[in-house]
Design an enzyme around this catalytic site. Structure first.
Site, PDB file in Angstrom:
ATOM      1  N   HIS A  36       0.692   4.202   2.444  1.00  0.00           N
ATOM      2  CA  HIS A  36       0.719   2.971   1.829  1.00  0.00           C
ATOM      3  C   HIS A  36      -0.472   2.906   0.712  1.00  0.00           C
ATOM      4  O   HIS A  36      -0.733   2.172  -0.129  1.00  0.00           O
ATOM      5  CB  HIS A  36       0.657   1.689   2.591  1.00  0.00           C
ATOM      6  CG  HIS A  36       1.634   0.774   2.151  1.00  0.00           C
ATOM      7  ND1 HIS A  36       1.972  -0.302   2.885  1.00  0.00           N
ATOM      8  CD2 HIS A  36       2.067   0.637   0.828  1.00  0.00           C
ATOM      9  CE1 HIS A  36       2.785  -1.127   2.029  1.00  0.00           C
ATOM     10  NE2 HIS A  36       2.905  -0.687   0.713  1.00  0.00           N
ATOM     11  N   HIS A  52      -5.432   3.571   3.532  1.00  0.00           N
ATOM     12  CA  HIS A  52      -4.068   2.835   3.543  1.00  0.00           C
ATOM     13  C   HIS A  52      -4.193   1.560   4.117  1.00  0.00           C
ATOM     14  O   HIS A  52      -3.016   0.733   3.749  1.00  0.00           O
ATOM     15  CB  HIS A  52      -2.947   3.851   4.121  1.00  0.00           C
ATOM     16  CG  HIS A  52      -3.017   3.601   5.802  1.00  0.00           C
ATOM     17  ND1 HIS A  52      -1.953   3.891   6.513  1.00  0.00           N
ATOM     18  CD2 HIS A  52      -3.994   3.333   6.588  1.00  0.00           C
ATOM     19  CE1 HIS A  52      -2.111   3.561   7.926  1.00  0.00           C
ATOM     20  NE2 HIS A  52      -3.622   3.442   7.865  1.00  0.00           N
ATOM     21  N   ASP A  79       6.527  -1.503   3.539  1.00  0.00           N
ATOM     22  CA  ASP A  79       5.861  -0.630   4.467  1.00  0.00           C
ATOM     23  C   ASP A  79       7.111  -0.670   5.824  1.00  0.00           C
ATOM     24  O   ASP A  79       7.205  -1.639   6.387  1.00  0.00           O
ATOM     25  CB  ASP A  79       4.628  -0.993   4.989  1.00  0.00           C
ATOM     26  CG  ASP A  79       3.924  -0.214   6.049  1.00  0.00           C
ATOM     27  OD1 ASP A  79       4.711   0.667   6.756  1.00  0.00           O
ATOM     28  OD2 ASP A  79       2.646  -0.142   6.045  1.00  0.00           O
ATOM     29  N   ASP A 126       6.762   0.001   8.733  1.00  0.00           N
ATOM     30  CA  ASP A 126       6.246  -0.563  10.004  1.00  0.00           C
ATOM     31  C   ASP A 126       6.455  -2.083  10.061  1.00  0.00           C
ATOM     32  O   ASP A 126       5.877  -2.817  10.987  1.00  0.00           O
ATOM     33  CB  ASP A 126       4.696  -0.121  10.290  1.00  0.00           C
ATOM     34  CG  ASP A 126       3.754  -0.642   9.254  1.00  0.00           C
ATOM     35  OD1 ASP A 126       4.163  -1.890   8.959  1.00  0.00           O
ATOM     36  OD2 ASP A 126       2.771   0.151   9.298  1.00  0.00           O
TER      37      ASP A 126
HETATM   38 MN    MN Z   1       1.275  -0.866   4.923  1.00  0.00          MN
HETATM   39 MN    MN Z   2       1.930  -1.263   7.828  1.00  0.00          MN
END
Ligand code: MN
Ligand code: MN
Ligand code: MN
Length: 301
Positions: free
Chosen positions: A98, A138, A225, A227
């Site tokens: 990221h 990131h 993202d 995640d």
């Molecule tokens: Mn991120």
């Molecule tokens: Mn993340």
């Protein structure tokens, strides 16, 4: 309408190998044809080959890891994204970690200065050179884009073009203590998983857009993202955090932003095909592709 896929095989913003293989696997999973199916002209720009910066000549600055490499790569990404956006194309940047969003959002803002950013993530990625505990860049791109924290000369190309009131988060649940303070002190709007539970995703997206885009007239950059999704939905990522967005909640965000007609750039970040078992990797790649399709107009009916 043209979408340009910017493949960014880059992992230097964090320590786990494999996230640089994300874009290749997403493309091999059929993403380009899937977007074309939706009626887009698809231009494939990448996978970008980034110049190497030898680790020996890239020692940490403070505790920031690979600072020269991250700076050069993200600057190249900013150039790529801005050149495509300037031609009226919609850049879809595939990560990679990221830290790349420092480049993508800089590129978007250079073409559309009024852009608001919807950052969908488990993490705030807003650590500064002072607050970072990991030194992984990131976890820091947002602070560079906002111009907060002490200046790191290596990143002087990043112009602080993002205003705090043009940024909103959805999905947060793993925010460092220093980051919580930064969010508070800069009055940054964030909808954590607590708010998603309390209000439901429909209301959260509406409130998020009311904050950054009250008249629904500003361009939107969606930085997603993977995640942000629950690890049961998207297991193959470097920093999974339990208690995340469901499959539908993630897709709803993308669908609702597409419906505004204001999307000018999309990032899909942190897909790491070398983490987890083969079935989980396939699942994560499939989810990544379908998030992109939803943001580009795929509907359920
Ligand atoms: Mn991120
Ligand atoms: Mn993340
Ligand atoms: Mn290019």
């Amino acid at each position: 309408k043209t979408a340009t896929i910017v493949g960014c095989p880059f992992s230097g913003g964090q320590p786990r190998p494999g996230v640089d293989k994300g874009p290749i696997h997403l493309v091999e999973a059929g993403l380009i044809d899937q977007i074309a199916e939706l009626g887009w002209k698809v231009n494939f720009d990448g996978h970008h080959q980034f110049e190497e910066v030898d680790a020996k000549v890239d020692p940490p600055i403070g505790i920031l890891k690979n600072p020269r490499l991250v700076s050069r790569v993200t600057e190249a990404v900013a150039q790529a994204v801005s050149s495509h956006a300037r031609k009226g194309e919609l850049p879809v940047t595939l990560g990679g970690d990221h830290s790349l969003a420092m480049g993508t959002i800089s590129g978007t803002l250079s073409v559309y200065p009024e852009t608001c950013v919807v950052w969908v993530d488990a993490h705030a990625d807003i650590n500064t050179a002072e607050s970072t505990g990991s030194g992984n860049i990131h976890g820091m791109p947002v602070s560079f884009l906002l111009g907060i924290g002490s200046k790191v000369p290596e990143f002087s190309w990043v112009k602080p073009l993002l205003k705090a009131e043009r940024l909103v988060y959805i999905g947060l649940r793993d925010v460092d203590a220093g980051e919580k303070r930064i969010l508070r002190e800069n009055n940054i709007k964030a909808f954590s998983m607590h708010e998603v539970d309390k209000y439901g995703i429909g209301k959260v997206v509406e409130m998020a857009l009311d904050h950054v885009n009250p008249n629904r007239d500003l361009p939107i950059h969606l930085s997603f993202d993977v995640d942000a999704l629950d690890p049961s939905v998207a297991p193959s990522t470097g920093t999974p955090v339990r208690g995340g967005l469901t499959f539908r909640e993630g897709h709803y965000i993308c669908e609702a932003i597409y419906e505004t007609g204001l999307l000018v750039a999309l990032d899909l970040m942190e897909v790491n095909p070398s983490l987890a078992d083969p079935a989980s990797v396939q699942q994560t790649l499939a989810v990544g592709c379908s998030l992109v399709r939803s943001a580009l107009g795929e509907t359920l009916l």
